[in-house]
Design a protein around this motif. Structure first.
Motif, PDB file in Angstrom:
ATOM      1  N   ASP A 210       0.824  -1.202   0.000  1.00  0.00           N
ATOM      2  CA  ASP A 210       0.000   0.000   0.000  1.00  0.00           C
ATOM      3  C   ASP A 210       0.864   1.261   0.000  1.00  0.00           C
ATOM      4  OD1 ASP A 210      -2.473  -1.148  -0.193  1.00  0.00           O
ATOM      5  OD2 ASP A 210      -2.837  -1.232   1.960  1.00  0.00           O
ATOM      6  N   ASN A 211       1.990   1.224   0.702  1.00  0.00           N
ATOM      7  CA  ASN A 211       2.905   2.373   0.681  1.00  0.00           C
ATOM      8  C   ASN A 211       3.391   2.650  -0.733  1.00  0.00           C
ATOM      9  OD1 ASN A 211       2.693   2.676   3.434  1.00  0.00           O
ATOM     10  ND2 ASN A 211       4.520   1.464   3.875  1.00  0.00           N
ATOM     11  N   PHE A 212       3.771   1.585  -1.431  1.00  0.00           N
ATOM     12  CA  PHE A 212       4.245   1.757  -2.807  1.00  0.00           C
ATOM     13  C   PHE A 212       3.134   2.284  -3.713  1.00  0.00           C
ATOM     14  CE2 PHE A 212       4.785   0.186  -7.122  1.00  0.00           C
ATOM     15  CZ  PHE A 212       6.051   0.673  -7.434  1.00  0.00           C
ATOM     16  N   LEU A 213       1.918   1.726  -3.552  1.00  0.00           N
ATOM     17  CA  LEU A 213       0.800   2.162  -4.388  1.00  0.00           C
ATOM     18  C   LEU A 213       0.454   3.626  -4.132  1.00  0.00           C
ATOM     19  CD1 LEU A 213      -1.539  -0.976  -4.172  1.00  0.00           C
ATOM     20  CD2 LEU A 213      -0.129  -0.247  -6.113  1.00  0.00           C
ATOM     21  N   LEU A 214       0.594   4.064  -2.866  1.00  0.00           N
ATOM     22  CA  LEU A 214       0.337   5.462  -2.543  1.00  0.00           C
ATOM     23  C   LEU A 214       1.354   6.370  -3.245  1.00  0.00           C
ATOM     24  CD1 LEU A 214      -1.105   7.712  -1.013  1.00  0.00           C
ATOM     25  CD2 LEU A 214       0.293   7.148   1.001  1.00  0.00           C
ATOM     26  N   ALA A 215       2.633   5.987  -3.186  1.00  0.00           N
ATOM     27  CA  ALA A 215       3.655   6.776  -3.869  1.00  0.00           C
ATOM     28  C   ALA A 215       3.403   6.808  -5.370  1.00  0.00           C
ATOM     29  CB  ALA A 215       5.042   6.193  -3.567  1.00  0.00           C
ATOM     30  N   GLU A 216       2.993   5.669  -5.924  1.00  0.00           N
ATOM     31  CA  GLU A 216       2.706   5.604  -7.362  1.00  0.00           C
ATOM     32  C   GLU A 216       1.543   6.523  -7.729  1.00  0.00           C
ATOM     33  OE1 GLU A 216       2.271   1.899 -10.396  1.00  0.00           O
ATOM     34  OE2 GLU A 216       0.704   2.059  -8.875  1.00  0.00           O
ATOM     35  N   ALA A 217       0.492   6.527  -6.906  1.00  0.00           N
ATOM     36  CA  ALA A 217      -0.667   7.382  -7.177  1.00  0.00           C
ATOM     37  C   ALA A 217      -0.285   8.862  -7.129  1.00  0.00           C
ATOM     38  CB  ALA A 217      -1.781   7.079  -6.176  1.00  0.00           C
ATOM     39  N   LEU A 218       0.565   9.248  -6.154  1.00  0.00           N
ATOM     40  CA  LEU A 218       1.014  10.635  -6.074  1.00  0.00           C
ATOM     41  C   LEU A 218       1.860  11.005  -7.293  1.00  0.00           C
ATOM     42  CD1 LEU A 218       1.949  10.815  -2.290  1.00  0.00           C
ATOM     43  CD2 LEU A 218       0.029  11.959  -3.416  1.00  0.00           C
ATOM     44  N   TRP A 219       2.736  10.099  -7.695  1.00  0.00           N
ATOM     45  CA  TRP A 219       3.605  10.341  -8.847  1.00  0.00           C
ATOM     46  C   TRP A 219       2.790  10.560 -10.121  1.00  0.00           C
ATOM     47  CZ3 TRP A 219       8.546  11.361  -9.918  1.00  0.00           C
ATOM     48  CH2 TRP A 219       9.018  11.135 -11.205  1.00  0.00           C
ATOM     49  N   GLN A 220       1.710   9.769 -10.251  1.00  0.00           N
ATOM     50  CA  GLN A 220       0.884   9.853 -11.455  1.00  0.00           C
ATOM     51  C   GLN A 220      -0.216  10.906 -11.345  1.00  0.00           C
ATOM     52  OE1 GLN A 220      -0.481   5.851 -12.116  1.00  0.00           O
ATOM     53  NE2 GLN A 220       1.533   5.116 -12.772  1.00  0.00           N
ATOM     54  N   GLY A 221      -0.270  11.607 -10.217  1.00  0.00           N
ATOM     55  CA  GLY A 221      -1.244  12.677 -10.046  1.00  0.00           C
ATOM     56  C   GLY A 221      -2.675  12.206  -9.872  1.00  0.00           C
ATOM     57  N   GLU A 222      -2.863  10.976  -9.362  1.00  0.00           N
ATOM     58  CA  GLU A 222      -4.205  10.425  -9.166  1.00  0.00           C
ATOM     59  C   GLU A 222      -4.650  10.713  -7.731  1.00  0.00           C
ATOM     60  OE1 GLU A 222      -4.171   6.315 -10.232  1.00  0.00           O
ATOM     61  OE2 GLU A 222      -3.393   6.681 -12.255  1.00  0.00           O
ATOM     62  N   ALA A 223      -5.140  11.923  -7.510  1.00  0.00           N
ATOM     63  CA  ALA A 223      -5.479  12.363  -6.157  1.00  0.00           C
ATOM     64  C   ALA A 223      -6.544  11.494  -5.490  1.00  0.00           C
ATOM     65  CB  ALA A 223      -5.915  13.825  -6.187  1.00  0.00           C
ATOM     66  N   PRO A 224      -7.660  11.148  -6.148  1.00  0.00           N
ATOM     67  CA  PRO A 224      -8.677  10.335  -5.470  1.00  0.00           C
ATOM     68  C   PRO A 224      -8.140   8.982  -4.998  1.00  0.00           C
ATOM     69  CG  PRO A 224      -9.590  11.339  -7.449  1.00  0.00           C
ATOM     70  CD  PRO A 224      -8.124  11.586  -7.484  1.00  0.00           C
ATOM     71  N   ARG A 225      -7.348   8.299  -5.857  1.00  0.00           N
ATOM     72  CA  ARG A 225      -6.788   6.998  -5.443  1.00  0.00           C
ATOM     73  C   ARG A 225      -5.793   7.181  -4.309  1.00  0.00           C
ATOM     74  NH1 ARG A 225      -2.805   2.878  -7.583  1.00  0.00           N
ATOM     75  NH2 ARG A 225      -1.940   4.469  -8.976  1.00  0.00           N
ATOM     76  N   ALA A 226      -4.991   8.242  -4.371  1.00  0.00           N
ATOM     77  CA  ALA A 226      -4.023   8.491  -3.306  1.00  0.00           C
ATOM     78  C   ALA A 226      -4.724   8.735  -1.971  1.00  0.00           C
ATOM     79  CB  ALA A 226      -3.143   9.689  -3.671  1.00  0.00           C
ATOM     80  N   LEU A 227      -5.829   9.454  -1.990  1.00  0.00           N
ATOM     81  CA  LEU A 227      -6.565   9.721  -0.753  1.00  0.00           C
ATOM     82  C   LEU A 227      -7.173   8.447  -0.181  1.00  0.00           C
ATOM     83  CD1 LEU A 227      -8.289  13.114  -1.666  1.00  0.00           C
ATOM     84  CD2 LEU A 227      -6.500  12.740   0.072  1.00  0.00           C
ATOM     85  N   ARG A 228      -7.680   7.583  -1.061  1.00  0.00           N
ATOM     86  CA  ARG A 228      -8.247   6.308  -0.581  1.00  0.00           C
ATOM     87  C   ARG A 228      -7.172   5.457   0.072  1.00  0.00           C
ATOM     88  NH1 ARG A 228     -11.046   6.504  -5.566  1.00  0.00           N
ATOM     89  NH2 ARG A 228      -9.560   5.019  -6.479  1.00  0.00           N
ATOM     90  N   LEU A 229      -6.011   5.377  -0.561  1.00  0.00           N
ATOM     91  CA  LEU A 229      -4.918   4.583   0.003  1.00  0.00           C
ATOM     92  C   LEU A 229      -4.420   5.182   1.312  1.00  0.00           C
ATOM     93  CD1 LEU A 229      -3.003   3.916  -3.323  1.00  0.00           C
ATOM     94  CD2 LEU A 229      -3.982   2.151  -1.857  1.00  0.00           C
ATOM     95  N   LEU A 230      -4.321   6.510   1.377  1.00  0.00           N
ATOM     96  CA  LEU A 230      -3.882   7.175   2.600  1.00  0.00           C
ATOM     97  C   LEU A 230      -4.853   6.898   3.743  1.00  0.00           C
ATOM     98  CD1 LEU A 230      -1.925   9.081   4.026  1.00  0.00           C
ATOM     99  CD2 LEU A 230      -3.299  11.002   3.195  1.00  0.00           C
ATOM    100  N   HIS A 231      -6.137   6.962   3.447  1.00  0.00           N
ATOM    101  CA  HIS A 231      -7.146   6.681   4.476  1.00  0.00           C
ATOM    102  C   HIS A 231      -7.018   5.243   4.976  1.00  0.00           C
ATOM    103  CE1 HIS A 231     -11.175   5.520   5.954  1.00  0.00           C
ATOM    104  NE2 HIS A 231     -11.155   6.749   6.478  1.00  0.00           N
ATOM    105  N   ARG A 232      -6.767   4.307   4.052  1.00  0.00           N
ATOM    106  CA  ARG A 232      -6.645   2.899   4.455  1.00  0.00           C
ATOM    107  C   ARG A 232      -5.428   2.699   5.347  1.00  0.00           C
ATOM    108  NH1 ARG A 232      -7.376  -1.104  -0.321  1.00  0.00           N
ATOM    109  NH2 ARG A 232      -5.239  -0.591  -0.917  1.00  0.00           N
ATOM    110  N   LEU A 233      -4.317   3.343   5.014  1.00  0.00           N
ATOM    111  CA  LEU A 233      -3.108   3.201   5.821  1.00  0.00           C
ATOM    112  C   LEU A 233      -3.288   3.820   7.209  1.00  0.00           C
ATOM    113  CD1 LEU A 233      -0.481   4.000   3.047  1.00  0.00           C
ATOM    114  CD2 LEU A 233      -0.592   1.880   4.372  1.00  0.00           C
TER     115      LEU A 233
END
Length: 280
Positions: A210-233
């Motif tokens: 999940d940490n890696f996926l969060l970094a990937e979402a931020l890198w790709q500018g996918e704010a909604p997915r990044a927020l979902r992953l951050l909330h899960r963590l």
């Protein structure tokens, strides 16, 4: 021989009289011993008489070899497991030499050790006579084969599409893979088929993934997915400060990889029709 190869061959081959199980994965060592137990000794009360485990350091090699020389109760064979072989004293080498020169044909003797120091005489003697099984951490492909074989032994079928997501979420650690596989098999019931939808519904992703996926979402500018992953963590109890530090490190690695790719990217030859073509 790798442990996965041994487990695949064992049902159709005659077990050897001497084995050495070595490697970091103690769960895989146990899996090999369980497979030998099922192969050599039928289910039932005979196992109490024909199977034993010993600690070489506590029980001494003399005691272990005395048990190995005992005749089993038919029709089964005897299986003797000797742990902590790496702690065998050099004074016991002659006892070991006597046994390996003429092992008991009705006994399979298994020595277990995390690592083996090949400079020691006792190790050299045993390695020349025994079948060595390496219980090293599995590769993803070996983990796939192990899950399929484990499921078949338990009477379950795995969809090939379910294996990638499971290994991606859990990794190749056999202890956790077994735990998750048991959970999925209990969910689908005896004789069931485990598909990717079951894995997606029941397998908890590791924090590392999940940490890696969060970094990937931020890198790709996918704010909604990044927020979902951050909330899960955060809901799982991850420390915010630790997450920031980890994300900073992962993003630096991504930037470094991006720069390296840019440096090594070959320049496309000019077609002659662009503005960089010299004139005159």
């Amino acid at each position: 021989m790798k442990a996965t190869e041994f487990l695949e061959r064992l049902p159709t081959t005659e077990p050897a009289p001497l084995y050495v199980l070595t490697g970091e994965d103690t769960w895989l060592q146990r899996d090999c011993i369980e497979a030998l137990l099922h192969r050599l000794i039928p289910e039932g009360g005979l196992r109490d008489f024909n199977y034993s485990e010993h600690d070489v350091e506590r029980d001494t090699l003399r005691r272990v070899l005395a048990v190995a020389r005992e005749l089993p109760l038919p029709p089964a064979r005897r299986l003797v497991v000797a742990r902590n072989f790496e702690k065998l004293s050099e004074a016991e080498v002659e006892l070991l030499k006597d046994y390996v020169r003429q092992p008991v044909p009705t006994t399979t003797l298994v020595f277990c050790a995390g690592t083996l120091d090949k400079r020691r005489t006792s190790v050299t003697v045993l390695l020349k006579a025994a079948t060595v099984i390496e219980c090293a951490p599995l590769t993803p492909e070996e983990a796939r084969k192990w899950i399929l074989a484990y499921g078949r032994r338990q009477g379950f079928e795995w969809s090939p599409e379910a294996l990638g997501p499971l290994i991606g979420a859990v990794g190749c650690d056999l202890a956790r893979l077994t735990q998750e596989a048991e959970k999925l098999m209990n969910y689908v019931g005896p004789g069931g088929r485990i598909g990717p939808e079951v894995v997606a519904a029941l397998v908890v992703r590791s924090p590392h993934e999940d940490n890696f996926l969060l970094a990937e979402a931020l890198w790709q500018g996918e704010a909604p997915r990044a927020l979902r992953l951050l909330h899960r963590l955060l809901s799982r109890g991850e420390e915010p400060v630790a997450l920031v530090g980890l994300l900073a490190w992962q993003l630096r690695q991504m930037l470094l990889a991006h720069d390296l790719m840019a440096v090594n990217t070959p320049v496309k030859p000019c077609s002659g029709s662009c503005a960089c073509r010299p004139t005159g």
